[in-house]
Design a protein around this motif. Structure first.
Motif: not given
Length: 230
Positions: A147-152
């Motif tokens: 439950p998160f998006d890859d910050p890259r």
């Protein structure tokens, strides 16, 4: 004569001959303050979500919704995922049920025959826990990303550079990041050949549905086909 017939119609409607309002019934309870309601005849129609603690009352599906009849366990609160009778896609919210969007199976084939999902008769259960969804079938485990998006791949990110075993190189950029977290369902078998595996939120995924403890909600949706006719 036109005015005469118009007047007769008005009298008929005023006399109580209007169509009966479709029944509304609770079809699923997550806990003591969150539930789903279905408004419609024959267990098909509008689907409404209510969270009394947060003051949320929204409409995930405006028509044609039919309940999911297999085992359904849903302790997750922030990420809410609902599938229907055919289990051919998902309606999801990532903000406690305030807004809704569609989630689909991943574009690559998840089944041995190339289909994206198995037939409904193969479905065993759908579990949503720790802001992840897990659809278990007889042969596969479909799951949403962590439950998160890859910050890259978020705006301003560095992007993800990758190199495939055959030497092909590529980049996943913030301009074309792929599906946001929670908006596609994939199997670990299909992930092997999908560039999504280079995102951190698709790594270290479990091999089985996480154990759920202390759940007080319903374990199946329920619907009375005769509602409104009794």
């Amino acid at each position: 004569m036109k005015g005469f017939y118009t007047g007769i119609l008005a009298l008929v409607l005023a006399g109580g001959c209007q169509a009966k309002e479709p029944p509304t019934q609770v079809v699923y309870r997550f806990d003591d303050h969150r539930y789903l309601e279905l408004k419609g005849w024959d267990c098909e129609g509008e689907l409404w979500y209510t969270d009394t603690k947060r003051g949320i009352h929204t409409e995930p599906a405006s028509q044609f919704y039919r309940i999911f009849t297999k085992r359904f366990i849903h302790p997750s609160e922030k990420y809410i995922a609902i599938t229907n009778w055919g289990a051919d896609g998902f309606i999801v919210s990532k903000d406690y049920g305030q807004t809704w969007s569609d989630a689909l199976y991943s574009p690559s084939g998840n089944e041995p025959n190339g289909d994206n999902h198995g037939p409904y008769e193969d479905v065993l259960s759908f579990t949503v826990i720790n802001d992840q969804g897990f659809l278990q079938t007889k042969h596969r485990l479909y799951m949403s990303s962590r439950p998160f998006d890859d910050p890259r791949v978020l705006p301003g990110g560095s992007g993800i550079h990758y190199e495939l075993p055959d030497g092909v190189k590529g980049d996943i950029t913030p301009q074309f990041p792929g599906p946001a977290w929670g908006l596609d369902y994939i199997t670990k078998e299909a992930l092997v050949n999908d560039t999504a595996k280079y995102h951190t939120n698709y790594q270290d995924l479990p091999d089985k549905v996480p154990e759920v403890k202390g759940y007080t909600g319903w374990d199946h949706m329920r619907c009375d086909m005769d509602a409104g006719r009794k």
